[in-house]
Motif scaffolding. Structure first.
Motif, PDB file in Angstrom:
ATOM      1  N   ILE A 116       0.859  -1.082   0.009  1.00  0.00           N
ATOM      2  CA  ILE A 116      -0.219   0.031  -0.117  1.00  0.00           C
ATOM      3  C   ILE A 116       0.795   1.163  -0.092  1.00  0.00           C
ATOM      4  N   ASN A 117       0.556   2.275  -0.790  1.00  0.00           N
ATOM      5  CA  ASN A 117       1.177   3.585  -0.758  1.00  0.00           C
ATOM      6  C   ASN A 117       0.990   4.165   0.337  1.00  0.00           C
ATOM      7  N   VAL A 119       1.124   7.086   1.311  1.00  0.00           N
ATOM      8  CA  VAL A 119       0.200   8.454   1.197  1.00  0.00           C
ATOM      9  C   VAL A 119      -1.176   8.054   1.251  1.00  0.00           C
ATOM     10  N   ALA A 120      -1.366   6.990   0.778  1.00  0.00           N
ATOM     11  CA  ALA A 120      -2.865   6.397   0.630  1.00  0.00           C
ATOM     12  C   ALA A 120      -3.338   5.783   2.128  1.00  0.00           C
ATOM     13  N   ARG A 121      -2.521   5.311   2.735  1.00  0.00           N
ATOM     14  CA  ARG A 121      -2.840   4.524   4.074  1.00  0.00           C
ATOM     15  C   ARG A 121      -3.497   5.401   5.247  1.00  0.00           C
ATOM     16  N   GLU A 286       3.606  -5.410   4.121  1.00  0.00           N
ATOM     17  CA  GLU A 286       3.306  -4.213   4.052  1.00  0.00           C
ATOM     18  C   GLU A 286       1.793  -4.021   3.070  1.00  0.00           C
TER      19      GLU A 286
END
Length: 461
Positions: A116-117, A119-121, A286
């Motif tokens: 997962i990026n 920033v998107a978490r 992750e």
């Protein structure tokens, strides 16, 4: 048009080399047709000029270099996903293992999805109730977290995994909850144990099982956790479900990595494991988490057995750096017939503070957790001191803490593998135990909570 070659030049363990290839890509699927018509599968592990190194998913036995054909399929390893997979059992490559019909997939998904990026978490913040006091009360699991279990040979991590799979639930939400279970390199008896445990309680109806047995090819173990995570991503991010992924045993996965690395003649790292072990494990761990704007989530509980009970071994050591804590099973508690034998003092959930408190569990959760930790630690110290100096050397307070320590292990930690406790039951047991201590020793609990909850505990004695 698919490219087919009769230029197999070398077969070493789980690896095969195909010469004079063109347009072949990393991770591309390969079919190897033997002279008797049998089909073996593999994927491209490395490209060096016009040479392709293929990692076989099945045994290399019977592959005759002169007559075998390598067919490159121009697509990566994929899993066909569907809601119909709930309640089903598959092998480590996603093929039905339960005798049921083949799945008609809604879509095909590359199993090598990216983490997962950051920033998107979205930050994990919701309590997951496992029904196990040592976890819920003291090392709380939070939705979207990665919380591994560190076990050792002979300890009942399989029973703990099955208990969590049966009992886990997200409180206070209406979103559906599912369990994806990946068993890597386990025995047939262990596999049947998991199937029976989930079937008898009906929990299998919300679960998907991927089983790689010890008798299956070792390289299949590298794909099994990725199959499970791909299914979890489909359920979480396309079907808006809360998904708990339990993987056992990560140590077997790492052993398979080491076997492939040795066959490739790579320079070994610590204990012979490849130097990229950390990166590879991170590519699995992750993939857990929450994504902003999505209802679903993936929570991971990877289970690993520590070789020689060594916490500094590369597998638990590097897992601890990537994940958000660890649950540690104790051989000493196991010898005392305490189940589950969770050693709460070295165990840790780094996100527990985010999933507890008023509106999530109960307002007194954090205070009682801190007090129970402190009292148990002091009781263990008092018992160690009494072994050296004798019980007569202990103060009255130390004797109370020593008694508390024994009672804490016998009633709070020891609940069996078939008992599911709500968080309220766990907190009440904690308060009842705290009545064993002088009130002046309850220094980590606010006075308002003592007035509100401690009398209730005393009345229930």
């Amino acid at each position: 048009m698919l490219k087919e070659y009769k230029t197999v030049s070398e077969v070493v363990g789980p690896l095969m080399v195909v010469e004079r290839v063109t347009g072949v890509k990393y991770d591309e699927l390969v079919e190897i047709e033997l002279r008797d018509g049998q089909i073996r599968r593999g994927k491209v592990l490395e490209i060096d000029g016009d040479r392709a190194v293929v990692q076989l998913f099945e045994s290399a036995q019977g592959i005759h270099m002169a007559s075998s054909r390598a067919r490159f399929l121009a697509r990566p390893q994929e899993l066909g996903v569907s809601l119909d997979m709930l309640g089903r059992v598959f092998d480590g490559l996603g093929r039905p293992r339960d005798g049921g019909p083949p799945i008609s997939p809604d879509a095909l998904r590359d199993i090598n999805s990216a983490p997962i990026n950051p920033v998107a978490r979205d930050y994990p913040s919701e309590f997951i109730q496992t029904g196990i006091s040592a976890i819920d009360g003291l090392n709380t699991l939070v939705r979207g977290q990665k919380l591994p279990v560190f076990s050792a040979a002979g300890l009942p991590h399989a029973e703990l995994a099955a208990q969590i799979a049966r009992q886990a639930t997200v409180r206070g939400v209406t979103t559906e909850f599912a369990v994806v279970f990946a068993a890597v390199g386990i025995t047939f008896e262990e596999a049947q144990f998991f199937i029976d445990e989930l079937t008898q309680t009906g929990a299998i109806n919300r679960a998907v099982l991927f089983l790689n047995l010890a008798s299956d090819p070792a390289v299949e173990r590298i794909s099994t956790p990725r199959m499970a995570l791909t299914m979890a991503e489909y359920l979480a991010y396309e079907k808006d479900m809360h998904v708990l992924v339990i993987t056992t045993d990560i140590t077997n996965y790492c052993e398979a990595l080491r076997e492939v690395s040795a066959a490739r003649k790579e320079v070994p790292g610590r204990r012979g494991y490849p130097g990229y072990l950390y990166t590879d494990l991170a590519s699995l761990y992750e993939r857990a988490g929450r994504i902003k704007g999505r209802e679903g989530s993936i929570t991971q509980i990877p289970i690993l057995t520590m070789p020689e009970d060594d916490k500094t071994h590369p597998i638990p050591d590097q897992t601890g750096y990537i994940t958000e804590g660890q649950i540690i099973l104790s051989r000493e508690l196991y010898r005392k017939n305490i189940s589950p034998p969770i050693d709460v003092l070295p165990s840790l959930s780094r996100l527990k503070d985010k999933g507890i408190g008023d509106g999530k569990t109960r307002e007194d959760h954090a205070d009682t957790m801190n007090q129970l930790f402190a009292a148990y630690a002091q009781g263990r110290s008092a018992k160690e001191l009494s072994v050296v100096l004798g019980e007569s050397a202990l103060s009255d307070a130390d004797k109370a803490f020593a008694r508390f320590s024994d009672a804490f292990e016998a009633t709070y930690i020891n609940q069996g593998f078939d008992v599911s406790r709500s968080i309220e039951e766990t907190l009440e047991i904690g308060w009842e135990l705290l009545t064993m201590l002088p009130r002046t020793e309850l220094k980590r609990v606010r006075e308002a909570y003592i007035e509100k909850y401690l009398p209730t505990a005393k009345e229930g004695e």
